[in-house]
Write an enzyme that holds these catalytic residues in place. Structure first.
Site, mmCIF file in Angstrom:
data_model
loop_
_atom_site.group_PDB
_atom_site.id
_atom_site.type_symbol
_atom_site.label_atom_id
_atom_site.label_comp_id
_atom_site.label_asym_id
_atom_site.label_seq_id
_atom_site.Cartn_x
_atom_site.Cartn_y
_atom_site.Cartn_z
ATOM 1 N N TYR A 143 62.889 49.391 83.942
ATOM 2 C CA TYR A 143 62.533 50.695 84.064
ATOM 3 C C TYR A 143 60.755 51.414 84.984
ATOM 4 O O TYR A 143 60.452 52.811 85.159
ATOM 5 C CB TYR A 143 62.177 52.368 83.115
ATOM 6 C CG TYR A 143 61.898 52.179 81.961
ATOM 7 C CD1 TYR A 143 61.216 51.986 82.061
ATOM 8 C CD2 TYR A 143 62.890 51.743 80.860
ATOM 9 C CE1 TYR A 143 60.518 52.288 80.418
ATOM 10 C CE2 TYR A 143 62.550 51.712 80.062
ATOM 11 C CZ TYR A 143 61.811 52.058 79.204
ATOM 12 O OH TYR A 143 60.875 51.634 77.658
ATOM 13 N N LYS A 144 60.063 50.076 84.642
ATOM 14 C CA LYS A 144 58.716 50.170 85.296
ATOM 15 C C LYS A 144 58.463 49.348 86.617
ATOM 16 O O LYS A 144 59.004 49.651 87.647
ATOM 17 C CB LYS A 144 57.693 48.906 84.003
ATOM 18 C CG LYS A 144 57.716 50.173 82.566
ATOM 19 C CD LYS A 144 56.960 48.957 81.700
ATOM 20 C CE LYS A 144 56.384 49.721 80.462
ATOM 21 N NZ LYS A 144 57.720 50.176 79.313
ATOM 22 N N ASP A 173 57.733 39.054 75.978
ATOM 23 C CA ASP A 173 57.762 40.459 76.392
ATOM 24 C C ASP A 173 57.675 40.873 77.772
ATOM 25 O O ASP A 173 56.034 40.278 77.709
ATOM 26 C CB ASP A 173 56.924 41.469 75.107
ATOM 27 C CG ASP A 173 57.308 42.961 75.835
ATOM 28 O OD1 ASP A 173 57.835 43.153 76.335
ATOM 29 O OD2 ASP A 173 57.482 44.130 74.574
ATOM 30 N N ARG A 181 45.157 54.554 81.629
ATOM 31 C CA ARG A 181 45.719 53.882 82.584
ATOM 32 C C ARG A 181 45.704 53.987 83.593
ATOM 33 O O ARG A 181 46.656 54.889 84.144
ATOM 34 C CB ARG A 181 46.862 53.152 82.044
ATOM 35 C CG ARG A 181 47.286 53.006 80.101
ATOM 36 C CD ARG A 181 48.275 52.006 79.492
ATOM 37 N NE ARG A 181 49.078 52.614 79.767
ATOM 38 C CZ ARG A 181 50.498 52.873 79.931
ATOM 39 N NH1 ARG A 181 50.490 51.140 79.414
ATOM 40 N NH2 ARG A 181 51.762 53.391 80.302
ATOM 41 N N PHE A 195 53.262 46.280 71.300
ATOM 42 C CA PHE A 195 53.246 47.186 71.665
ATOM 43 C C PHE A 195 54.321 47.893 70.323
ATOM 44 O O PHE A 195 54.820 46.194 69.940
ATOM 45 C CB PHE A 195 54.168 47.004 73.071
ATOM 46 C CG PHE A 195 55.551 48.686 73.462
ATOM 47 C CD1 PHE A 195 54.030 49.498 74.367
ATOM 48 C CD2 PHE A 195 56.418 48.940 73.131
ATOM 49 C CE1 PHE A 195 54.150 50.784 74.110
ATOM 50 C CE2 PHE A 195 56.595 50.205 72.947
ATOM 51 C CZ PHE A 195 55.732 51.173 74.203
#
Length: 411
Positions: free
Chosen positions: A221-222, A196, A370, A125
């Site tokens: 927040y995921k 991560d 995705r 990422f």
């Protein structure tokens, strides 16, 4: 191939089926983007209103004590800890993922002064790679950042590497690294490992301590459903905590912040990895998401996640054969997170057409569509209906309209 009746039977037997009622989901929307932004817990609006109206509005600055604002980073850290296999005293919720990555990287450099390389994989990422580059630039040549292909990571571990920064579940494909094997391989070479967990925390069982992990970071927040820009968390193994002087030596990481001393004295344990004042509104929202997990079992979440992803792959490949979709995620669920990605040469407009029809996924270049599956609120029938709509979009070529091709700022 499963029928609609089969799918409904799976939902009827689902031990997590009641959790859907704990989230506010718009009518007519199939939300398959929880790997980017989780849905809102129903309790979040009232909780944030109470913070705004009573705690901030009435109690004002007294709330740091009377409503325990100052304790929120540790309290929430204690709620994250069981989801990632950590002790409560090893996790604190604070700052952002990027900042926590910088904290972890700089800590590894302190702990390994004779080593100069920070290592990661190509295609990680971007914020991870950018933080590595920034730290290397600020070091004046002391630190070198290095990227290698995923398959070359283990071979690249040597006596020059201070830290390996690696994402457990890849953000584009959902490819799942073997945490235990990689941690062992790195530590056998004296390399500290930073995991991560942004795309895995809350989606699958994680046991950092069983793997003897050194550091980990993740966002709220995921799959943790904390709201846009929710605070992140950092895990620091207890054995490392008191051995470093934090580079980001913020006021709230001081042993006695209200002494107002000119000399920084790091707090004992995980508290020294606090930096900025906690974002109280954002933390209140995140706590609503975390509290839901107290009534769940991660084994149930993982079992359903695998079933949802497998069903989606099965349905897309059976019903859309010949339409140009190629599976980009691992077919083997043991090395796949809680998302499925397909590539298509017209991936971006297809995703936009799906969103227009109420099926929300997202897109990442090059050509990657995705779809994230959050077991707490996605049903097996949602998967069936999503593929039904995708099949219609492809059969009618509804995706091929000018406004679906126009790129938005966020894809």
């Amino acid at each position: 191939m499963k029928t609609l009746e089969d799918v409904r039977a799976l939902d009827a037997a689902d031990p997590l089926r009641s959790f859907r009622d704990r989230f506010d989901l718009p009518e007519g929307v199939i939300y398959l983007d929880g790997n980017s932004l989780g849905a809102r817990p129903k309790t979040a609006a009232a909780r944030m209103a109470d913070v705004v109206e009573r705690e901030w509005g009435q109690d004002l600055i007294r709330s740091w004590n009377t409503n325990h604002w100052m304790d929120m980073p540790r309290r929430l850290g204690g709620k994250v800890a069981p989801l990632i296999g950590a002790k409560p005293e090893e996790v604190v919720v604070a700052d952002s993922t990027s900042i926590n990555i910088f904290k972890a990287l700089s800590t590894c450099i302190q702990l390994q002064p004779e080593r100069s390389v920070i290592l990661s994989e190509t295609g990680n990422f971007p914020t991870n790679v950018y933080m590595m580059q920034g730290l290397a630039a600020a070091s004046g040549g002391r630190v070198e950042h290095r990227l290698v292909a995923t398959e070359d990571l283990v071979d690249a571990l040597d006596e020059t590497v201070a830290a390996l920064l690696i994402t457990q579940a890849h953000y584009k494909t959902g490819y799942l690294h073997d945490m235990q094997a990689i941690t062992r391989a790195a530590q056998d070479k004296g390399v500290l490992v930073i995991w991560d967990l942004c795309h895995s925390a809350g989606a699958l069982p994680i046991d950092l301590n069983a793997c003897n992990a050194d550091f980990a970071v993740g966002c709220g927040y995921k799959y943790l459903n904390g709201g846009p820009g929710a605070p992140a968390f950092i895990f620091v193994a207890e054995r490392h905590q008191d051995r470093v002087m934090p580079v980001l030596s913020g006021w709230l990481g001081h042993a006695r912040p209200f002494d107002f001393s000119d000399i920084y004295e790091p707090a004992p344990g995980i508290d020294r990895f606090r930096c900025s004042s906690p974002s109280i509104l954002a933390m209140a929202s995140l706590e609503c998401g975390l509290d839901i997990f107290a009534d769940t079992q991660m084994t149930h979440i993982r079992t359903k996640s695998v079933a949802l992803c497998d069903l989606f792959i099965e349905q897309v490949e059976a019903r859309l054969d010949g339409h140009g979709f190629t599976l980009a995620s691992p077919r083997d669920a043991t090395i796949r997170g809680s998302q499925v990605s397909f590539t298509h040469e017209h991936g971006y407009p297809i995703v936009q057409a799906l969103i227009d029809r109420g099926v929300i996924g997202d897109y990442r270049d090059p050509g990657i569509m995705r779809f994230g599956f959050t077991p707490l609120y996605v049903s097996h029938e949602d998967v069936w209906q999503a593929v039904e709509i995708l099949q219609d979009i492809m059969t009618t070529q509804a995706w091929d309209k000018p406004h679906f091709h126009a790129r938005a700022a966020v894809t």
